[in-house]
Design a protein around this motif. Structure first.
Motif, PDB file in Angstrom:
ATOM      1  N   THR A  47     -10.155  -7.826  -5.213  1.00  0.00           N
ATOM      2  CA  THR A  47     -10.464  -6.406  -5.141  1.00  0.00           C
ATOM      3  C   THR A  47      -9.362  -5.644  -4.430  1.00  0.00           C
ATOM      4  OG1 THR A  47     -12.813  -7.011  -5.021  1.00  0.00           O
ATOM      5  CG2 THR A  47     -12.244  -4.752  -4.468  1.00  0.00           C
ATOM      6  N   ALA A  48      -8.843  -6.209  -3.342  1.00  0.00           N
ATOM      7  CA  ALA A  48      -7.738  -5.568  -2.620  1.00  0.00           C
ATOM      8  C   ALA A  48      -6.512  -5.436  -3.506  1.00  0.00           C
ATOM      9  CB  ALA A  48      -7.413  -6.358  -1.360  1.00  0.00           C
ATOM     10  N   ARG A  49      -6.230  -6.476  -4.288  1.00  0.00           N
ATOM     11  CA  ARG A  49      -5.070  -6.421  -5.179  1.00  0.00           C
ATOM     12  C   ARG A  49      -5.227  -5.318  -6.215  1.00  0.00           C
ATOM     13  NH1 ARG A  49      -4.927 -11.303  -5.911  1.00  0.00           N
ATOM     14  NH2 ARG A  49      -6.178 -11.485  -7.818  1.00  0.00           N
ATOM     15  N   ALA A  50      -6.423  -5.169  -6.764  1.00  0.00           N
ATOM     16  CA  ALA A  50      -6.664  -4.101  -7.738  1.00  0.00           C
ATOM     17  C   ALA A  50      -6.461  -2.729  -7.112  1.00  0.00           C
ATOM     18  CB  ALA A  50      -8.075  -4.224  -8.312  1.00  0.00           C
ATOM     19  N   ALA A  51      -6.921  -2.562  -5.872  1.00  0.00           N
ATOM     20  CA  ALA A  51      -6.745  -1.278  -5.196  1.00  0.00           C
ATOM     21  C   ALA A  51      -5.270  -1.022  -4.871  1.00  0.00           C
ATOM     22  CB  ALA A  51      -7.576  -1.251  -3.915  1.00  0.00           C
ATOM     23  N   GLN A  52      -4.562  -2.048  -4.446  1.00  0.00           N
ATOM     24  CA  GLN A  52      -3.133  -1.890  -4.139  1.00  0.00           C
ATOM     25  C   GLN A  52      -2.345  -1.493  -5.384  1.00  0.00           C
ATOM     26  OE1 GLN A  52      -2.548  -5.765  -2.470  1.00  0.00           O
ATOM     27  NE2 GLN A  52      -2.842  -5.087  -0.357  1.00  0.00           N
ATOM     28  N   ALA A 109     -20.478  -8.130 -18.489  1.00  0.00           N
ATOM     29  CA  ALA A 109     -20.201  -8.417 -17.083  1.00  0.00           C
ATOM     30  C   ALA A 109     -20.066  -7.086 -16.349  1.00  0.00           C
ATOM     31  CB  ALA A 109     -18.920  -9.230 -16.942  1.00  0.00           C
ATOM     32  N   PRO A 110     -20.255  -7.085 -15.034  1.00  0.00           N
ATOM     33  CA  PRO A 110     -20.086  -5.839 -14.284  1.00  0.00           C
ATOM     34  C   PRO A 110     -18.652  -5.339 -14.375  1.00  0.00           C
ATOM     35  CG  PRO A 110     -21.188  -7.512 -12.959  1.00  0.00           C
ATOM     36  CD  PRO A 110     -20.676  -8.197 -14.180  1.00  0.00           C
ATOM     37  N   PRO A 111     -18.422  -4.020 -14.320  1.00  0.00           N
ATOM     38  CA  PRO A 111     -17.058  -3.494 -14.304  1.00  0.00           C
ATOM     39  C   PRO A 111     -16.333  -3.934 -13.032  1.00  0.00           C
ATOM     40  CG  PRO A 111     -18.654  -1.755 -13.863  1.00  0.00           C
ATOM     41  CD  PRO A 111     -19.438  -2.956 -14.264  1.00  0.00           C
ATOM     42  N   PRO A 112     -14.997  -3.879 -13.019  1.00  0.00           N
ATOM     43  CA  PRO A 112     -14.238  -4.382 -11.862  1.00  0.00           C
ATOM     44  C   PRO A 112     -14.657  -3.762 -10.532  1.00  0.00           C
ATOM     45  CG  PRO A 112     -12.765  -3.988 -13.715  1.00  0.00           C
ATOM     46  CD  PRO A 112     -14.103  -3.456 -14.126  1.00  0.00           C
ATOM     47  N   HIS A 113     -14.987  -2.471 -10.521  1.00  0.00           N
ATOM     48  CA  HIS A 113     -15.330  -1.846  -9.248  1.00  0.00           C
ATOM     49  C   HIS A 113     -16.700  -2.274  -8.729  1.00  0.00           C
ATOM     50  CE1 HIS A 113     -17.147   0.909 -12.197  1.00  0.00           C
ATOM     51  NE2 HIS A 113     -18.004   1.229 -11.249  1.00  0.00           N
ATOM     52  N   MET A 114     -17.432  -3.066  -9.525  1.00  0.00           N
ATOM     53  CA  MET A 114     -18.719  -3.587  -9.078  1.00  0.00           C
ATOM     54  C   MET A 114     -18.692  -5.105  -8.929  1.00  0.00           C
ATOM     55  SD  MET A 114     -21.324  -1.247 -11.376  1.00  0.00           S
ATOM     56  CE  MET A 114     -22.783  -2.108 -10.761  1.00  0.00           C
ATOM     57  N   ALA A 115     -17.505  -5.687  -8.892  1.00  0.00           N
ATOM     58  CA  ALA A 115     -17.379  -7.144  -8.895  1.00  0.00           C
ATOM     59  C   ALA A 115     -17.114  -7.743  -7.519  1.00  0.00           C
ATOM     60  CB  ALA A 115     -16.264  -7.559  -9.850  1.00  0.00           C
ATOM     61  N   CYS A 119     -13.019  -0.783   1.149  1.00  0.00           N
ATOM     62  CA  CYS A 119     -12.716   0.285   0.190  1.00  0.00           C
ATOM     63  C   CYS A 119     -12.918  -0.124  -1.264  1.00  0.00           C
ATOM     64  CB  CYS A 119     -11.290   0.784   0.382  1.00  0.00           C
ATOM     65  SG  CYS A 119     -10.017  -0.458   0.004  1.00  0.00           S
ATOM     66  N   GLY A 120     -13.152  -1.413  -1.533  1.00  0.00           N
ATOM     67  CA  GLY A 120     -13.314  -1.832  -2.922  1.00  0.00           C
ATOM     68  C   GLY A 120     -12.057  -1.566  -3.730  1.00  0.00           C
ATOM     69  N   THR A 121     -12.236  -1.122  -4.961  1.00  0.00           N
ATOM     70  CA  THR A 121     -11.073  -0.817  -5.806  1.00  0.00           C
ATOM     71  C   THR A 121     -10.528   0.583  -5.560  1.00  0.00           C
ATOM     72  OG1 THR A 121     -12.542  -0.119  -7.600  1.00  0.00           O
ATOM     73  CG2 THR A 121     -11.800  -2.416  -7.616  1.00  0.00           C
ATOM     74  N   GLY A 122     -11.137   1.326  -4.615  1.00  0.00           N
ATOM     75  CA  GLY A 122     -10.540   2.587  -4.189  1.00  0.00           C
ATOM     76  C   GLY A 122     -11.153   3.851  -4.754  1.00  0.00           C
ATOM     77  N   THR A 174      -2.931   3.858   1.627  1.00  0.00           N
ATOM     78  CA  THR A 174      -2.465   2.527   1.984  1.00  0.00           C
ATOM     79  C   THR A 174      -3.643   1.564   1.935  1.00  0.00           C
ATOM     80  OG1 THR A 174      -0.782   3.444   3.462  1.00  0.00           O
ATOM     81  CG2 THR A 174      -1.356   1.125   3.760  1.00  0.00           C
ATOM     82  N   ILE A 175      -3.518   0.521   1.145  1.00  0.00           N
ATOM     83  CA  ILE A 175      -4.570  -0.485   1.042  1.00  0.00           C
ATOM     84  C   ILE A 175      -4.118  -1.740   1.776  1.00  0.00           C
ATOM     85  CG2 ILE A 175      -6.016  -1.857  -0.498  1.00  0.00           C
ATOM     86  CD1 ILE A 175      -6.492   1.162  -0.731  1.00  0.00           C
ATOM     87  N   VAL A 176      -4.948  -2.202   2.692  1.00  0.00           N
ATOM     88  CA  VAL A 176      -4.638  -3.387   3.496  1.00  0.00           C
ATOM     89  C   VAL A 176      -5.687  -4.450   3.195  1.00  0.00           C
ATOM     90  CG1 VAL A 176      -4.272  -4.296   5.814  1.00  0.00           C
ATOM     91  CG2 VAL A 176      -3.698  -1.901   5.306  1.00  0.00           C
TER      92      VAL A 176
END
Length: 214
Positions: free
Chosen positions: A67-72, A166-172, A42-45, A82-84
């Motif tokens: 990336t999971a932490r950013a989405a959570q 640098a690339p934005p977070p959702h592209m990292a 799911c990336g950053t969601g 829910t992000i796992v």
């Protein structure tokens, strides 16, 4: 413009080819009537947010820790998302979903076994929606890539006019080169997902939609 200069220009004006298809993917899920959706990788969601806005409850799987932490953090106050921190192999094998989505994820996984497992994840009548990457091979792929190569810097300049360091977070999130050609993907889908609809798309992508039997 030489290819090296074009590459530098594209890096200075980054934009997500995957998010470009987010509205399409969310629309295909909504059209199926799905209410319980699994978003693999799911990336950053960004897609999870679109699905949530259309009334779905979403479980996002993301194996990359940052990336999971950013989405959570993004969905911490939203009980419908829910992000796992997990990959596809770590999902709950007992659950069945109204819809499953993968955007630029399938090429990270073994193609044929994953298609088979995805089919098994769907509830009766459930829908699989994939936006995927393929390995270019042959004149048809090169010809299809030409419009994308010409349009890419124009879209980048419109979407991200300021220069980026640098690339934005959702592209990292980590990336990988696709292994299978579009022909190989079509052949595998024909065996594992009878009736799947596959289309070549702009910006080096293809889409796949499969509806499980009711």
């Amino acid at each position: 413009m030489p290819l090296s200069r074009l590459d530098r220009f594209n890096r200075r004006h980054p934009w997500s080819h995957n998010d470009h298809y987010g509205r399409w993917a969310a629309g295909r899920v909504a059209a199926s009537g799905a209410r319980d959706v699994l978003d693999v990788g799911c990336g950053t969601g960004n897609l999870a947010a679109r699905l949530r806005d259309r009334g779905a409850a979403v479980t996002g799987l993301e194996p990359d820790p940052a990336t999971a932490r950013a989405a959570q953090e993004r969905f911490a106050a939203d009980p419908a998302v829910t992000i796992v921190r997990a990959g596809f192999a770590d999902r709950d094998p007992r659950r069945r979903w109204d819809a499953v989505t993968l955007v630029a994820v399938l090429h990270h996984l073994p193609l044929v076994p994953t298609l088979r497992e995805l089919r098994g994840c769907l509830a009766p009548g459930g829908r699989l929606v994939v936006v995927g990457c393929y390995r270019e091979a042959g004149p048809a792929d090169l010809l299809a890539a030409l419009p994308a190569a010409l349009a890419n810097p124009v879209v980048g300049l419109v979407k991200h006019p300021a220069r980026a360091d640098a690339p934005p977070p959702h592209m990292a999130a980590p990336t990988a080169d696709p292994r299978e050609t579009l022909a190989e993907i079509r052949a595998a889908a024909a065996r594992e997902l009878p009736g799947a609809r596959i289309r070549r798309r702009l910006f080096w992508r293809y889409t796949l939609v499969y509806d499980a039997p009711r």
